[in-house]
Scaffold this motif. Structure first.
Motif, PDB file in Angstrom:
ATOM      1  N   VAL A   1      12.841   1.358 -11.517  1.00 55.73           N
ATOM      2  CA  VAL A   1      12.753  -0.092 -11.701  1.00 55.73           C
ATOM      3  C   VAL A   1      13.022  -0.817 -10.386  1.00 55.73           C
ATOM      4  O   VAL A   1      12.313  -1.765 -10.025  1.00 55.73           O
ATOM      5  CB  VAL A   1      13.722  -0.576 -12.805  1.00 55.73           C
ATOM      6  N   LEU A   2      14.027  -0.373  -9.648  1.00 55.04           N
ATOM      7  CA  LEU A   2      14.309  -0.997  -8.358  1.00 55.04           C
ATOM      8  C   LEU A   2      13.131  -0.841  -7.407  1.00 55.04           C
ATOM      9  O   LEU A   2      12.813  -1.756  -6.636  1.00 55.04           O
ATOM     10  CB  LEU A   2      15.596  -0.421  -7.757  1.00 55.04           C
ATOM     11  N   ASN A   3      12.443   0.290  -7.478  1.00 56.53           N
ATOM     12  CA  ASN A   3      11.240   0.507  -6.673  1.00 56.53           C
ATOM     13  C   ASN A   3      10.143  -0.492  -7.067  1.00 56.53           C
ATOM     14  O   ASN A   3       9.460  -1.043  -6.202  1.00 56.53           O
ATOM     15  CB  ASN A   3      10.751   1.956  -6.836  1.00 56.53           C
ATOM     16  N   LEU A   4       9.972  -0.723  -8.365  1.00 57.85           N
ATOM     17  CA  LEU A   4       8.984  -1.713  -8.817  1.00 57.85           C
ATOM     18  C   LEU A   4       9.335  -3.093  -8.282  1.00 57.85           C
ATOM     19  O   LEU A   4       8.462  -3.837  -7.824  1.00 57.85           O
ATOM     20  CB  LEU A   4       8.932  -1.757 -10.355  1.00 57.85           C
ATOM     21  N   LYS A   5      10.621  -3.446  -8.343  1.00 59.48           N
ATOM     22  CA  LYS A   5      11.054  -4.746  -7.832  1.00 59.48           C
ATOM     23  C   LYS A   5      10.765  -4.887  -6.342  1.00 59.48           C
ATOM     24  O   LYS A   5      10.316  -5.936  -5.885  1.00 59.48           O
ATOM     25  CB  LYS A   5      12.554  -4.943  -8.098  1.00 59.48           C
TER      26      LYS A   5
ATOM     27  N   GLU B   1      23.971  -1.676 -17.153  1.00 64.99           N
ATOM     28  CA  GLU B   1      22.620  -1.418 -16.651  1.00 64.99           C
ATOM     29  C   GLU B   1      21.920  -2.733 -16.308  1.00 64.99           C
ATOM     30  O   GLU B   1      21.316  -2.877 -15.245  1.00 64.99           O
ATOM     31  CB  GLU B   1      21.844  -0.663 -17.735  1.00 64.99           C
ATOM     32  N   VAL B   2      22.035  -3.703 -17.192  1.00 64.16           N
ATOM     33  CA  VAL B   2      21.430  -5.021 -16.962  1.00 64.16           C
ATOM     34  C   VAL B   2      22.063  -5.659 -15.730  1.00 64.16           C
ATOM     35  O   VAL B   2      21.373  -6.189 -14.860  1.00 64.16           O
ATOM     36  CB  VAL B   2      21.611  -5.923 -18.200  1.00 64.16           C
ATOM     37  N   GLU B   3      23.382  -5.584 -15.648  1.00 65.23           N
ATOM     38  CA  GLU B   3      24.108  -6.181 -14.529  1.00 65.23           C
ATOM     39  C   GLU B   3      23.674  -5.570 -13.201  1.00 65.23           C
ATOM     40  O   GLU B   3      23.532  -6.260 -12.202  1.00 65.23           O
ATOM     41  CB  GLU B   3      25.609  -5.983 -14.747  1.00 65.23           C
ATOM     42  N   ARG B   4      23.440  -4.265 -13.198  1.00 62.57           N
ATOM     43  CA  ARG B   4      23.081  -3.549 -11.979  1.00 62.57           C
ATOM     44  C   ARG B   4      21.642  -3.839 -11.533  1.00 62.57           C
ATOM     45  O   ARG B   4      21.351  -3.873 -10.358  1.00 62.57           O
ATOM     46  CB  ARG B   4      23.255  -2.045 -12.209  1.00 62.57           C
ATOM     47  N   MET B   5      20.739  -4.061 -12.478  1.00 61.01           N
ATOM     48  CA  MET B   5      19.320  -4.092 -12.131  1.00 61.01           C
ATOM     49  C   MET B   5      18.654  -5.460 -12.188  1.00 61.01           C
ATOM     50  O   MET B   5      17.609  -5.642 -11.599  1.00 61.01           O
ATOM     51  CB  MET B   5      18.552  -3.144 -13.062  1.00 61.01           C
ATOM     52  N   CYS B   6      19.216  -6.403 -12.901  1.00 60.33           N
ATOM     53  CA  CYS B   6      18.490  -7.648 -13.164  1.00 60.33           C
ATOM     54  C   CYS B   6      18.899  -8.776 -12.220  1.00 60.33           C
ATOM     55  O   CYS B   6      20.065  -8.929 -11.893  1.00 60.33           O
ATOM     56  CB  CYS B   6      18.714  -8.069 -14.616  1.00 60.33           C
ATOM     57  N   ASP B   7      17.901  -9.564 -11.827  1.00 57.70           N
ATOM     58  CA  ASP B   7      18.146 -10.739 -10.998  1.00 57.70           C
ATOM     59  C   ASP B   7      18.511 -11.948 -11.854  1.00 57.70           C
ATOM     60  O   ASP B   7      19.336 -12.753 -11.481  1.00 57.70           O
ATOM     61  CB  ASP B   7      16.903 -11.077 -10.170  1.00 57.70           C
ATOM     62  N   ARG B   8      17.836 -12.069 -12.985  1.00 57.48           N
ATOM     63  CA  ARG B   8      18.092 -13.166 -13.916  1.00 57.48           C
ATOM     64  C   ARG B   8      18.348 -12.570 -15.292  1.00 57.48           C
ATOM     65  O   ARG B   8      17.780 -11.555 -15.648  1.00 57.48           O
ATOM     66  CB  ARG B   8      16.915 -14.140 -13.976  1.00 57.48           C
ATOM     67  N   ILE B   9      19.194 -13.242 -16.053  1.00 59.63           N
ATOM     68  CA  ILE B   9      19.629 -12.735 -17.338  1.00 59.63           C
ATOM     69  C   ILE B   9      19.416 -13.813 -18.393  1.00 59.63           C
ATOM     70  O   ILE B   9      19.646 -14.998 -18.131  1.00 59.63           O
ATOM     71  CB  ILE B   9      21.128 -12.361 -17.282  1.00 59.63           C
TER      72      ILE B   9
END
Length: 194
Positions: free
Chosen positions: A70-74, A89-97
């Protein structure tokens, strides 16, 4: 099903996720079925990806593989919508919540923007005595094992005044833990029901 062919990217993902493609699909465990779905999704070249509870059934190593993918896609500028109850997981990967309650979005923003809605946990040792239970915005203040040692939570709006009071009593040691996404999530679910 969408006509996309098996590619070298698919082979790379099969290796990364440790999937054994020689087994019959009906013999796959929940985790292996999840791997098949993720490999199929990541094999696509799309501008927008949607993942709903994507790591359900995966072991920690494959959860990490998913997060890296996912980070690669971003990094490639792709948009990713992730629905998950695994808040770390959400906290680690997401820019907006977005926090959804009973099918309605009740809050959106970055974690940093939403942290003001919850409390910071502070562990402090002071040189001189201070009764933290008397300070505005301080909650759950408990004396520690040593003299002038406290653990408490403080509302964001009260943090500057509390820090000034602590400084006036000569801080010897200080540890601050910012609110997590789980804290924020629980804030909405407990305050909304009250």
């Amino acid at each position: 099903m969408n006509g996309t062919q098996h590619s070298s990217r698919t082979d790379e993902l099969i290796k990364q996720f440790g999937l054994d493609p020689t087994k019959k699909a009906r013999t796959y465990s929940k985790g292996n079925r999840q791997k098949v779905a993720l490999i199929a999704a990541f094999s696509q070249d799309a501008d927008f990806y949607i993942f709903d509870e994507p790591t359900s059934g995966l072991d920690p190593l494959n959860e990490r593989q998913f997060q890296m993918a996912v980070l690669n896609l971003k990094q490639q500028g792709k948009a990713v919508l992730l629905s998950s109850h695994i808040l770390s997981e959400v906290e680690r990967m997401c820019d907006r919540i977005a926090i959804i309650r009973e099918g309605t979005i009740i809050e959106t923003g970055s974690l940093a923007e939403m942290r003001h809605l919850t409390r910071t946990v502070i562990n402090v040792t002071l040189k001189t005595p201070l009764d933290l239970t008397q300070l505005a915005g301080v909650h759950n203040a408990e004396a520690g094992q040593h003299p002038n040692e406290w653990q408490f939570s403080v509302e964001a709006k009260s943090l500057p005044a509390v820090m000034t009071a602590l400084t006036d009593h000569h801080i010897m040691a200080l540890q601050s833990t910012p609110p997590t996404l789980e804290d924020l999530f629980m804030h909405y679910y407990t305050t909304e029901k009250e």
